[in-house]
Scaffold this motif. Structure first.
Motif, PDB file in Angstrom:
ATOM      1  N   LEU A 121       0.823  -1.206   0.000  1.00  0.00           N
ATOM      2  CA  LEU A 121       0.000   0.000   0.000  1.00  0.00           C
ATOM      3  C   LEU A 121       0.859   1.260   0.000  1.00  0.00           C
ATOM      4  CD1 LEU A 121      -2.888  -0.946   2.469  1.00  0.00           C
ATOM      5  CD2 LEU A 121      -3.067  -0.552  -0.004  1.00  0.00           C
ATOM      6  N   ALA A 122       1.980   1.227   0.727  1.00  0.00           N
ATOM      7  CA  ALA A 122       2.875   2.386   0.760  1.00  0.00           C
ATOM      8  C   ALA A 122       3.426   2.673  -0.630  1.00  0.00           C
ATOM      9  CB  ALA A 122       4.014   2.142   1.747  1.00  0.00           C
ATOM     10  N   LEU A 123       3.824   1.625  -1.338  1.00  0.00           N
ATOM     11  CA  LEU A 123       4.331   1.814  -2.700  1.00  0.00           C
ATOM     12  C   LEU A 123       3.223   2.274  -3.641  1.00  0.00           C
ATOM     13  CD1 LEU A 123       6.713   0.136  -1.440  1.00  0.00           C
ATOM     14  CD2 LEU A 123       6.977  -0.907  -3.698  1.00  0.00           C
ATOM     15  N   ALA A 124       2.043   1.685  -3.501  1.00  0.00           N
ATOM     16  CA  ALA A 124       0.931   2.036  -4.383  1.00  0.00           C
ATOM     17  C   ALA A 124       0.479   3.475  -4.164  1.00  0.00           C
ATOM     18  CB  ALA A 124      -0.234   1.068  -4.155  1.00  0.00           C
ATOM     19  N   ALA A 125       0.494   3.938  -2.913  1.00  0.00           N
ATOM     20  CA  ALA A 125       0.057   5.304  -2.612  1.00  0.00           C
ATOM     21  C   ALA A 125       0.951   6.328  -3.300  1.00  0.00           C
ATOM     22  CB  ALA A 125       0.054   5.532  -1.101  1.00  0.00           C
ATOM     23  N   ALA A 126       2.273   6.110  -3.241  1.00  0.00           N
ATOM     24  CA  ALA A 126       3.194   7.043  -3.895  1.00  0.00           C
ATOM     25  C   ALA A 126       3.048   6.972  -5.416  1.00  0.00           C
ATOM     26  CB  ALA A 126       4.622   6.734  -3.473  1.00  0.00           C
ATOM     27  N   TRP A 127       2.812   5.770  -5.949  1.00  0.00           N
ATOM     28  CA  TRP A 127       2.637   5.612  -7.395  1.00  0.00           C
ATOM     29  C   TRP A 127       1.365   6.311  -7.866  1.00  0.00           C
ATOM     30  CZ3 TRP A 127      -1.369   2.949  -9.944  1.00  0.00           C
ATOM     31  CH2 TRP A 127      -1.186   2.790 -11.328  1.00  0.00           C
ATOM     32  N   ALA A 128       0.298   6.257  -7.076  1.00  0.00           N
ATOM     33  CA  ALA A 128      -0.985   6.837  -7.475  1.00  0.00           C
ATOM     34  C   ALA A 128      -1.053   8.340  -7.232  1.00  0.00           C
ATOM     35  CB  ALA A 128      -2.130   6.151  -6.718  1.00  0.00           C
ATOM     36  N   ASP A 169       2.627  19.225  -2.238  1.00  0.00           N
ATOM     37  CA  ASP A 169       3.894  19.453  -2.926  1.00  0.00           C
ATOM     38  C   ASP A 169       4.768  20.460  -2.195  1.00  0.00           C
ATOM     39  OD1 ASP A 169       3.555  17.694  -5.047  1.00  0.00           O
ATOM     40  OD2 ASP A 169       2.491  19.166  -6.265  1.00  0.00           O
ATOM     41  N   GLY A 170       4.200  21.183  -1.244  1.00  0.00           N
ATOM     42  CA  GLY A 170       4.947  22.202  -0.518  1.00  0.00           C
ATOM     43  C   GLY A 170       5.921  21.589   0.471  1.00  0.00           C
ATOM     44  N   PRO A 171       6.900  22.377   0.908  1.00  0.00           N
ATOM     45  CA  PRO A 171       7.936  21.849   1.813  1.00  0.00           C
ATOM     46  C   PRO A 171       7.399  21.359   3.150  1.00  0.00           C
ATOM     47  CG  PRO A 171       8.082  24.247   1.603  1.00  0.00           C
ATOM     48  CD  PRO A 171       7.125  23.786   0.561  1.00  0.00           C
ATOM     49  N   ALA A 172       6.217  21.823   3.551  1.00  0.00           N
ATOM     50  CA  ALA A 172       5.669  21.381   4.836  1.00  0.00           C
ATOM     51  C   ALA A 172       5.192  19.938   4.785  1.00  0.00           C
ATOM     52  CB  ALA A 172       4.517  22.297   5.255  1.00  0.00           C
ATOM     53  N   PHE A 173       4.851  19.436   3.580  1.00  0.00           N
ATOM     54  CA  PHE A 173       4.262  18.100   3.472  1.00  0.00           C
ATOM     55  C   PHE A 173       4.938  17.184   2.470  1.00  0.00           C
ATOM     56  CE2 PHE A 173       0.709  20.886   4.794  1.00  0.00           C
ATOM     57  CZ  PHE A 173       0.382  20.260   5.987  1.00  0.00           C
ATOM     58  N   ASN A 174       5.843  17.684   1.626  1.00  0.00           N
ATOM     59  CA  ASN A 174       6.363  16.806   0.568  1.00  0.00           C
ATOM     60  C   ASN A 174       7.274  15.707   1.095  1.00  0.00           C
ATOM     61  OD1 ASN A 174       8.872  18.072   0.949  1.00  0.00           O
ATOM     62  ND2 ASN A 174       8.642  19.396  -0.849  1.00  0.00           N
ATOM     63  N   TRP A 175       7.679  15.789   2.372  1.00  0.00           N
ATOM     64  CA  TRP A 175       8.466  14.702   2.966  1.00  0.00           C
ATOM     65  C   TRP A 175       7.636  13.422   3.101  1.00  0.00           C
ATOM     66  CZ3 TRP A 175       6.643  12.789   7.610  1.00  0.00           C
ATOM     67  CH2 TRP A 175       5.714  13.592   8.281  1.00  0.00           C
ATOM     68  N   VAL A 193      14.283  11.295  -0.338  1.00  0.00           N
ATOM     69  CA  VAL A 193      13.818   9.951   0.043  1.00  0.00           C
ATOM     70  C   VAL A 193      12.656  10.123   1.013  1.00  0.00           C
ATOM     71  CG1 VAL A 193      14.467   7.715   1.007  1.00  0.00           C
ATOM     72  CG2 VAL A 193      16.157   9.052  -0.259  1.00  0.00           C
ATOM     73  N   PRO A 194      11.453  10.383   0.482  1.00  0.00           N
ATOM     74  CA  PRO A 194      10.288  10.619   1.355  1.00  0.00           C
ATOM     75  C   PRO A 194       9.802   9.339   2.020  1.00  0.00           C
ATOM     76  CG  PRO A 194       9.605  10.542  -0.935  1.00  0.00           C
ATOM     77  CD  PRO A 194      11.099  10.447  -0.945  1.00  0.00           C
ATOM     78  N   VAL A 195       8.901   9.510   2.961  1.00  0.00           N
ATOM     79  CA  VAL A 195       8.381   8.357   3.705  1.00  0.00           C
ATOM     80  C   VAL A 195       7.696   7.369   2.768  1.00  0.00           C
ATOM     81  CG1 VAL A 195       6.740   7.646   5.484  1.00  0.00           C
ATOM     82  CG2 VAL A 195       8.165   9.673   5.849  1.00  0.00           C
ATOM     83  N   LEU A 196       6.895   7.873   1.847  1.00  0.00           N
ATOM     84  CA  LEU A 196       6.250   7.025   0.850  1.00  0.00           C
ATOM     85  C   LEU A 196       6.909   7.274  -0.499  1.00  0.00           C
ATOM     86  CD1 LEU A 196       2.511   7.586   1.869  1.00  0.00           C
ATOM     87  CD2 LEU A 196       3.992   5.668   2.496  1.00  0.00           C
ATOM     88  N   PRO A 197       7.319   6.246  -1.205  1.00  0.00           N
ATOM     89  CA  PRO A 197       7.016   4.825  -1.009  1.00  0.00           C
ATOM     90  C   PRO A 197       8.028   4.066  -0.144  1.00  0.00           C
ATOM     91  CG  PRO A 197       8.196   5.070  -3.051  1.00  0.00           C
ATOM     92  CD  PRO A 197       8.052   6.472  -2.475  1.00  0.00           C
TER      93      PRO A 197
END
Length: 248
Positions: free
Chosen positions: A137-144, A159-165, A179-183
């Motif tokens: 699911l983690a991989l699919a969420a980033a892909w989608a 997409d902003g710096p507050a959330f793009n991690w 290297v964000p949390v997802l995926p």
């Protein structure tokens, strides 16, 4: 040797392979940065696929390591001591990269992501076999995510710096390492799940003697954080010294 301090050479050797591959990749990147190589490291699949595989192997080993640590009874105090080292090095990477690349410095690279994912992996280690679908699911969420951004423009806030991690982005930010949390949490979850399965069902796979090359690699895997922090200054320093000495 105490139970908690015991290590598995097989995991250390696998981690060492990731570190050597990363070093070779960064050597080529540095040659490119200094103008001795002319490659597009951000778009050419030859380089982007390598980066994906290197980071995947590194985080898979991190998940395997967490499964072993938990099986050996590692407590939270020991975990936090190691975590503090990772987090401190992540801050040092941000500071160093800002000096070299002020417009694209590393604010959430592999060590930043690792620091966050280690906590999440530790907290979710009790999920057992559910770690496998959670990883998917983690991989699919980033892909989608890019498709969802197109459907709902309001998601551009991610997409902003507050959330793009988090990794649920429509457009990759401008940074030298991301290297964000997802995926990537999905890869660490799979490493954690694989390690738990091995410890429970096939522990001999982790403890069997390694061939000579594996035994020689294992010590490098035990100093992966130090190697990570030092290899780029050494590589760049050596290449710049070569340029100064030979005027190339």
């Amino acid at each position: 040797m105490s139970k908690i301090s015991a290590r598995f050479d097989s995991i250390d050797a696998l981690r060492a392979l990731a570190m050597l591959w990363m070093t070779a990749y960064h050597f080529c990147f540095d040659l490119n940065h200094l103008g001795w190589l002319h490659q597009n490291f951000f778009q050419d699949p030859f380089w982007t696929v390598q980066r994906t595989l290197i980071v995947s192997l590194f985080l898979l080993c991190a998940g395997l390591g967490q499964s072993v640590a938990l099986a050996q009874g590692q407590g939270w105090p020991r975990f936090w001591r190691r975590w503090a080292q990772v987090a401190g090095c992540a801050l040092a990477v941000s500071a160093g990269s800002y000096l070299m690349f002020p417009n694209s410095f590393i604010y959430f690279g592999v060590l930043h992501g690792l620091a966050v994912m280690l906590i999440l992996a530790r907290l979710s280690a009790g999920w057992g076999r559910w770690l496998w679908p959670a990883g998917a699911l983690a991989l699919a969420a980033a892909w989608a995510a890019p498709m969802l951004h197109q459907a709902w423009p309001a998601l551009s806030v991610l997409d902003g710096p507050a959330f793009n991690w988090l990794g649920l982005i429509g457009h990759k930010p401008v940074t030298e390492d991301y290297v964000p949390v997802l995926p990537w949490l999905g890869v660490m979850w799979w490493g954690l799940a694989a390690g738990q399965w091995l410890m429970r069902v096939q522990p001999a796979w982790l403890t069997r003697p390694l061939p000579l090359w594996g035994r020689r690699l294992a010590p490098l895997g035990r100093i992966s954080l130090s190697w990570y922090m030092l290899h780029q200054p050494v590589l760049l320093g050596a290449l710049m010294a070569w340029r100064w000495a030979f005027g190339q």
